[in-house]
Design a protein around this motif. Structure first.
Motif, PDB file in Angstrom:
ATOM      1  N   ASP A 126       0.826  -1.208   0.000  1.00  0.00           N
ATOM      2  CA  ASP A 126       0.000   0.000   0.000  1.00  0.00           C
ATOM      3  C   ASP A 126       0.860   1.257   0.000  1.00  0.00           C
ATOM      4  O   ASP A 126       0.467   2.281  -0.541  1.00  0.00           O
ATOM      5  CB  ASP A 126      -0.900   0.052   1.237  1.00  0.00           C
ATOM      6  N   VAL A 127       2.020   1.173   0.647  1.00  0.00           N
ATOM      7  CA  VAL A 127       2.888   2.330   0.818  1.00  0.00           C
ATOM      8  C   VAL A 127       4.297   1.836   1.127  1.00  0.00           C
ATOM      9  O   VAL A 127       4.475   0.734   1.632  1.00  0.00           O
ATOM     10  CB  VAL A 127       2.366   3.247   1.955  1.00  0.00           C
ATOM     11  N   ILE A 128       5.289   2.671   0.814  1.00  0.00           N
ATOM     12  CA  ILE A 128       6.670   2.387   1.195  1.00  0.00           C
ATOM     13  C   ILE A 128       7.130   3.506   2.117  1.00  0.00           C
ATOM     14  O   ILE A 128       7.026   4.689   1.779  1.00  0.00           O
ATOM     15  CB  ILE A 128       7.598   2.315  -0.035  1.00  0.00           C
ATOM     16  N   LEU A 129       7.622   3.133   3.290  1.00  0.00           N
ATOM     17  CA  LEU A 129       8.289   4.073   4.186  1.00  0.00           C
ATOM     18  C   LEU A 129       9.776   3.912   3.896  1.00  0.00           C
ATOM     19  O   LEU A 129      10.372   2.893   4.212  1.00  0.00           O
ATOM     20  CB  LEU A 129       7.984   3.747   5.651  1.00  0.00           C
ATOM     21  N   GLY A 187      -3.103  10.240   4.885  1.00  0.00           N
ATOM     22  CA  GLY A 187      -3.209  11.137   3.745  1.00  0.00           C
ATOM     23  C   GLY A 187      -2.928  10.457   2.415  1.00  0.00           C
ATOM     24  O   GLY A 187      -3.241  10.999   1.362  1.00  0.00           O
ATOM     25  N   LEU A 188      -2.369   9.240   2.463  1.00  0.00           N
ATOM     26  CA  LEU A 188      -1.970   8.562   1.227  1.00  0.00           C
ATOM     27  C   LEU A 188      -2.653   7.228   0.975  1.00  0.00           C
ATOM     28  O   LEU A 188      -2.768   6.794  -0.165  1.00  0.00           O
ATOM     29  CB  LEU A 188      -0.458   8.341   1.223  1.00  0.00           C
ATOM     30  N   ILE A 189      -3.076   6.545   2.044  1.00  0.00           N
ATOM     31  CA  ILE A 189      -3.663   5.212   1.869  1.00  0.00           C
ATOM     32  C   ILE A 189      -4.893   5.067   2.737  1.00  0.00           C
ATOM     33  O   ILE A 189      -5.074   5.782   3.719  1.00  0.00           O
ATOM     34  CB  ILE A 189      -2.672   4.081   2.204  1.00  0.00           C
ATOM     35  N   ASP A 190      -5.727   4.087   2.390  1.00  0.00           N
ATOM     36  CA  ASP A 190      -6.872   3.730   3.220  1.00  0.00           C
ATOM     37  C   ASP A 190      -6.401   2.783   4.308  1.00  0.00           C
ATOM     38  O   ASP A 190      -5.524   1.954   4.081  1.00  0.00           O
ATOM     39  CB  ASP A 190      -7.952   3.027   2.388  1.00  0.00           C
ATOM     40  N   ALA A 191      -7.008   2.918   5.467  1.00  0.00           N
ATOM     41  CA  ALA A 191      -6.681   2.011   6.562  1.00  0.00           C
ATOM     42  C   ALA A 191      -7.270   0.638   6.277  1.00  0.00           C
ATOM     43  O   ALA A 191      -8.362   0.529   5.735  1.00  0.00           O
ATOM     44  CB  ALA A 191      -7.223   2.550   7.877  1.00  0.00           C
ATOM     45  N   PRO A 192      -6.553  -0.427   6.619  1.00  0.00           N
ATOM     46  CA  PRO A 192      -7.101  -1.760   6.409  1.00  0.00           C
ATOM     47  C   PRO A 192      -8.229  -2.045   7.391  1.00  0.00           C
ATOM     48  O   PRO A 192      -8.338  -1.399   8.419  1.00  0.00           O
ATOM     49  CB  PRO A 192      -5.907  -2.677   6.656  1.00  0.00           C
ATOM     50  N   GLY A 193      -9.030  -3.020   7.080  1.00  0.00           N
ATOM     51  CA  GLY A 193     -10.104  -3.431   7.982  1.00  0.00           C
ATOM     52  C   GLY A 193     -11.352  -2.593   7.796  1.00  0.00           C
ATOM     53  O   GLY A 193     -11.408  -1.664   7.017  1.00  0.00           O
ATOM     54  N   ASP A 194     -12.380  -2.958   8.544  1.00  0.00           N
ATOM     55  CA  ASP A 194     -13.674  -2.306   8.407  1.00  0.00           C
ATOM     56  C   ASP A 194     -13.800  -1.056   9.246  1.00  0.00           C
ATOM     57  O   ASP A 194     -14.431  -0.092   8.844  1.00  0.00           O
ATOM     58  CB  ASP A 194     -14.801  -3.270   8.822  1.00  0.00           C
TER      59      ASP A 194
END
Length: 122
Positions: A30-33, A102-109
């Motif tokens: 989802d993202v790279i730190l 600000g960049l990705i959606d959080a996982p889970g419901d």
């Protein structure tokens, strides 16, 4: 991981680039730190390599710079290399959460998984 994310660790920029290339299409990152200062290949070069390869695919993974560099111009240098965000060390949970949200959606419901644990040092 407490926020519901899976983490893959790479010890240097070259391994980060290899991990990104090898990610399964069924479960892409989802993202790279990206740490800016790493041995073998720094985070700026690894980011440039990722962006170069993405140009052929039309996809773009968010990359957030993680760095001890907090001097004037360091943020701009990271963004110019193709990074989408910037966090200076020491990393604070709230700062990391804001950059990620600000960049990705959080996982889970539920929203609870994306809420950072409270820490008096934040």
């Amino acid at each position: 991981e407490k926020w519901g994310h899976q983490v893959t660790v790479a010890d240097d920029g070259r391994l980060a680039l290899e991990s990104w290339r090898a990610q399964p299409t069924s479960q892409p990152f989802d993202v790279i730190l990206m740490d800016v200062q790493m041995p073998d290949m720094d985070g700026l070069e690894a980011t440039r390599q990722i962006r170069k390869q993405e140009a052929n695919t039309g996809s773009r993974i968010p990359i957030i710079a993680i760095t001890a560099h907090a001097m004037k111009g360091d943020r701009e240098r990271c963004l110019e290399s193709g990074m989408d965000g910037y966090i200076a060390k020491p990393i604070r949970r709230k700062q990391l959460h804001e950059a990620l949200s600000g960049l990705i959606d959080a996982p889970g419901d539920g929203e609870d998984q994306a809420t950072p644990p409270t820490d008096p040092a934040d």
